[in-house]
Scaffold this active site. Sequence first.
Site, PDB file in Angstrom:
ATOM      1  N   THR A   1      40.550  31.316  50.531  1.00  0.00           N
ATOM      2  CA  THR A   1      41.036  31.557  51.889  1.00  0.00           C
ATOM      3  C   THR A   1      39.939  31.308  52.918  1.00  0.00           C
ATOM      4  OG1 THR A   1      42.487  33.214  50.984  1.00  0.00           O
ATOM      5  CG2 THR A   1      42.173  33.251  53.358  1.00  0.00           C
TER       6      THR A   1
ATOM      7  N   ASP B   1      35.203  30.149  47.705  1.00  0.00           N
ATOM      8  CA  ASP B   1      36.294  31.066  47.984  1.00  0.00           C
ATOM      9  C   ASP B   1      37.491  30.190  48.364  1.00  0.00           C
ATOM     10  OD1 ASP B   1      37.733  33.262  48.571  1.00  0.00           O
ATOM     11  OD2 ASP B   1      36.826  33.622  50.521  1.00  0.00           O
TER      12      ASP B   1
ATOM     13  N   ASP C   1      45.112  35.304  44.653  1.00  0.00           N
ATOM     14  CA  ASP C   1      46.554  35.018  44.599  1.00  0.00           C
ATOM     15  C   ASP C   1      47.132  35.298  43.224  1.00  0.00           C
ATOM     16  OD1 ASP C   1      46.695  34.085  47.179  1.00  0.00           O
ATOM     17  OD2 ASP C   1      46.041  32.085  46.609  1.00  0.00           O
TER      18      ASP C   1
ATOM     19  N   PHE D   1      44.598  50.039  53.609  1.00  0.00           N
ATOM     20  CA  PHE D   1      44.493  49.036  52.545  1.00  0.00           C
ATOM     21  C   PHE D   1      43.053  48.998  52.035  1.00  0.00           C
ATOM     22  CE2 PHE D   1      43.258  44.832  51.152  1.00  0.00           C
ATOM     23  CZ  PHE D   1      44.324  44.408  50.390  1.00  0.00           C
TER      24      PHE D   1
END
Length: 708
Positions: free
Chosen positions: A388, A386, A670, A531
């Site tokens: 982040t 991953d 991203d 969210f």
Amino acid sequence: RDCKMERIVKANDREYNEKFQYADNRIHTSKYNILTFLPINLFEQFQRVANAYFLCLLILQLIPEISSLTWFTTIVPLVLVITMTAVKDATDDYFRHKSDNQVNNRQSEVLIDSKLQNEKWMNVKVGDIIKLENNQFVAADLLLLSSSEPHGLCYVETAELDGETNLKVRHALSVTSELGADINRLARFDGIVVCEAPNNKLDKFMGILSWKDSKHSLNNEKIILRGCILRNTSWCFGMVIFAGPDTKLMQNSGKTKFKRTSIDRLMNTLVLWIFGFLICLGIILAIGNSIWESQIGDQFRTFLFWNEGEKSSVFSGFLTFWSYIIILNTVVPISLYVSMEVIRLGHSYFINWDRKMYYSRKATPAEARTTTLNEELGQIEYIFSDKTGTLTQNIMTFKRCSINGRIYGEVPDDLDQKTEITQEKEPVDFLVKSQADREFQFFDHNLMESIKMGDPKVHEFLRVLALCHTVMSEENSAGELIYQVQSPDEGALVTAARNFGFIFKSRTPETITIEELGTLVTYQLLAFLDFNNTRKRMSVIVRNPEGQIKLYSKGADTILFEKLHPSNEVLLSLTSDHLSEFAGEGLRTLAIAHRDLDDKYFKEWHKMLEDANAATEERDERIAGLYEEIERDLMLLGATAVEDKLQEGVIETVTSLSLANIKIWVLTGDKQETAINIGYACNMLTDDMNDVFVIAGNNAVEVREELR
């Protein structure tokens, strides 16, 4: 009712719940007990080809007609190997039992006969009401009833479940949060929960609480799972819904499997081939014996006057075959298994003693939990990581922003050396010194100028940052504001707004209070549009003190840009260019927008939302549809850019792994420009690569075509 489909639990009524025979709160993670240890362990050990082979050999040696060696030459090494492995397995399992006992005997306060009593975790039953205190582990999956915080809020850390260290908020239903800590009222609480059967989905829960002739829908926000830790909440009460093996934590832990490494499998194959070779040898020698017996052996007999019972040459060959198998057993390398075990043990100690893997800051050495770790690591070809929090530190800092088509925030040093040499850089002096976060630095003075001049767009932009989030605030003993954040991105944006004079002060389920350039303003919170990974955006609908209803939204630019009002076109293209520039610097970007709503429209929409929340069928789809409907015709305000620095040593690690010819894949949410920039930053992509190409296919066929 069918227990496989749903579960019915009545609070404070053990008799009622016992009809359904739900599991109690005791857990087992061990593989064996005293009775099953020998049979199961021996069965597992004899799955190793060599052990099984030696067992057959031993049986053969006990038959006097063919035994060419004494049987204890086989039994001694076999018993030694099996005992060594059994002792290792037994100690592993002993530690599992020990940790089970420790967990099962943890104490918990349970409401029994109208008073709180200390009970062991394993004696907690479904339907019991439990009191939890700050920093305690949660004993079972609970429905939150009430807590010490206003409006029945409580904070939990879910690190044991999903590895995330940031706090999550859970809130009780308003009807149950009124019970507070009143033991008598809690003891009389007799609500019935009808919910889904036990499953392993950590982020979903569907159920209905029936109490005092009314029904209330339950979702994941009302549930605290076993394995969580209560934080920043002095106490809370919860009702047990799932216990022990039915809890989501235990549903996610699979059965302890018997794992074989690939070297084990390779050795098994080798031993089988060697065994095949041995049988061929035995057959050749047995045939030779039969021929010799029929041609020469007969004359030999006459010579010896040995007549009792004619022995057929074929049978003689058959017996000789087995004798040879016994004599030649040293061909099969049983000792190889023992050598391997000893080497593995040694290697695991080398890992534990490795100075370079010692983390001095937390005084933590590397710890090999299994002896087979080293050979597993030696065979890795692919690493999937991953981005982040794994490659990056997950500590976000607010770097730049674009408001109404103008960029604020410093240009990175290397891009603009020429202009910067003359003027000495100094950080911005923030408006409200006492309230500012000391660690936050911003080097562009233009933003402060715009705020002081009262630019309405800039004010509105910062207002969105201060209102649209899930951050919780509290004051520490020194009276300073402390933010509890669920994601570091949000923390960075709220802290930025705070330093520029829009300070988020506090929230209740109905209001949000912020200090705007020194004056306290309380907004009525009318709706919060959460969210999630498909929406990729978050919105709040608030009523400001002037009585206007506003929708403030922040989210991924790709999604938000589709929801804008057509009049935003010029600003949209300008902001898109800015976003590409930010992404090219490896910054994480979000778009910011708002919309004015009129009273009548909002009331109709809110009524539909309440109906959707109460629905049992297709609840999520209906709510998502309503969110879509109100989040349209937005007016763009701008975009934010946040930096997430790489962890120390990432570049060197990636380089070493690439040298070892290990292929690395990194997953990131991203934008493409940011991803490519991060790829170069951590040496995943290097300048030596002739062609970095982007594959944009959406299905297997397109991707295959592009790769070709």
